[in-house]
Scaffold this active site. Structure first.
Site, mmCIF file in Angstrom:
data_model
loop_
_atom_site.group_PDB
_atom_site.id
_atom_site.type_symbol
_atom_site.label_atom_id
_atom_site.label_comp_id
_atom_site.label_asym_id
_atom_site.label_seq_id
_atom_site.Cartn_x
_atom_site.Cartn_y
_atom_site.Cartn_z
ATOM 1 C CD GLU A 59 -16.230 75.377 -33.071
ATOM 2 O OE1 GLU A 59 -16.346 76.094 -34.087
ATOM 3 O OE2 GLU A 59 -15.581 74.293 -33.053
ATOM 4 C CG PHE A 82 -23.381 77.944 -38.156
ATOM 5 C CD1 PHE A 82 -24.572 78.302 -38.765
ATOM 6 C CD2 PHE A 82 -22.186 78.298 -38.766
ATOM 7 C CE1 PHE A 82 -24.570 78.996 -39.972
ATOM 8 C CE2 PHE A 82 -22.169 78.988 -39.958
ATOM 9 C CZ PHE A 82 -23.371 79.344 -40.567
ATOM 10 N N PRO A 88 -18.286 70.551 -29.527
ATOM 11 C CG PRO A 88 -16.890 70.672 -31.394
ATOM 12 C CD PRO A 88 -18.298 70.924 -30.955
ATOM 13 C CG HIS A 128 -24.104 75.216 -41.489
ATOM 14 N ND1 HIS A 128 -23.711 74.154 -42.263
ATOM 15 C CD2 HIS A 128 -22.989 75.910 -41.193
ATOM 16 C CE1 HIS A 128 -22.402 74.210 -42.450
ATOM 17 N NE2 HIS A 128 -21.933 75.262 -41.804
#
Length: 326
Positions: A59, A82, A88, A128
């Site tokens: 990410e 998600f 990150p 999630h």
């Protein structure tokens, strides 16, 4: 008008903007195959691999690449699979994207959109299901939107893509195929920074956004049968807040309940409550109330526990009755 689901409205917005802007690029994990929720289904065949980019499971690089693209003439729309996975990328978004206009003394912006599917209600469990909007709404330089309806999902996404600065676009996973509504056939945008009054009543005010708007509206309909009339304000944009709409709604009834899915401590509801207390205190007839999720580390997988965790229609109605009776 055409009736659409929430996910169809997002798909249509992306498709129309890809047609409008030849330099627009979408990127994210597995989006060439449509993504985990099938939002980008069919885009690879239509627009090709130069504009529909699969990325590694990284990410930070997704956000960093989008920022670099924006500085070289592209219009990037990045998908974080998600919202839970966005952390990150936090340094790229907060230290780079959000500060770009300030550090350049206004000479340039960072026109990226970061789509983040978020929220609970689908048994996504601890990795999630998070609602991290308060993290991003806290950061000057980032605009944050969280549409509740198909109309707003399409209009706010178009507005975000056309905005010269970074926009975090929260789309609720539970709303994707559950929420339906009319969407204009013609091109339109929903202005960023403007709330929407969804219901008017004189007994109390509820302020909500995203899926909690629907829970609040259902509760308000239930209470109307009991003679309690509720004003319901849909924020739509979480940064910048529509201060005038919030204060007008608070002053109209003198009783305010703020409903959100994020945990209560440090949630955006506290900022909204402080705004009302500072600027509309003389109009209040009761303490400002918040209904949010408990301060637990993560969403449980168990359906009964998830239902207990979320501010449901029933919990909203109970809080509204208590406030109306104050």
């Amino acid at each position: 008008m055409t009736e659409s689901t929430y996910i169809e409205a997002i798909h249509a917005a992306l498709e129309e903007e890809l047609e409008r802007f030849p330099t627009m690029v979408i990127l994210g994990e597995d989006i060439q195959e449509g993504g985990v929720f099938r939002v980008t289904d069919g885009f690879l065949d239509r627009f090709g691999p130069q504009r529909v980019l699969d990325t590694p499971l990284a990410e930070s690089s997704i956000a960093g690449v989008a920022i670099g693209m924006a500085q070289n003439g592209a219009v990037p729309v990045a998908e974080i699979q998600f919202a839970d996975f966005s952390f990150p990328a936090f340094n790229q978004l907060v230290s780079e994207a959000a500060r770009w206009r300030y550090r350049s003394n206004g000479a340039s912006g960072c026109p990226i959109v970061v789509r983040m599917p978020y929220g609970a209600g689908i048994q996504g469990a601890l990795y999630h299901s998070q609602s991290p909007e308060a993290f991003y709404a806290h950061v000057p330089g980032l605009k944050v939107v969280a549409p509740a309806t198909p109309h707003d999902a399409k209009g706010l996404l178009k507005a975000a893509i056309r905005d010269p600065d970074p926009v975090i676009y929260f789309e609720h996973k539970r709303a994707y195929r559950l929420i339906r509504g009319d969407v204009p056939d013609e091109d339109y945008v929903v202005p960023i920074g403007k709330a929407a009054l969804r219901r008017e009543g004189g007994d109390l005010t509820v302020i909500a956004w995203s899926m909690m708007l629907h829970e609040s509206l259902e509760a308000a309909s239930e209470l109307a049968a009991e003679g309690i009339e509720t004003t319901v304000l849909d924020l739509r944009t979480l940064a910048p807040l529509d201060r005038d709409a919030i204060l007008d709604a608070a002053r109209a009834t003198g009783k305010v309940l703020i409903v959100h899915e994020d945990n209560i401590s440090g949630g955006l509801g506290g900022e909204i409550a402080a705004l009302i207390a500072e600027h509309a205190f003389d109009y209040l007839d009761a303490p400002i109330r918040r209904l949010a999720t408990p301060d637990i580390p993560a969403m449980p997988f168990s359906k009964p526990l998830e239902d207990y965790w979320l501010p449901s229609k029933e919990r909203s109605a109970a809080a509204m009755r208590e406030l109306a009776a104050y």
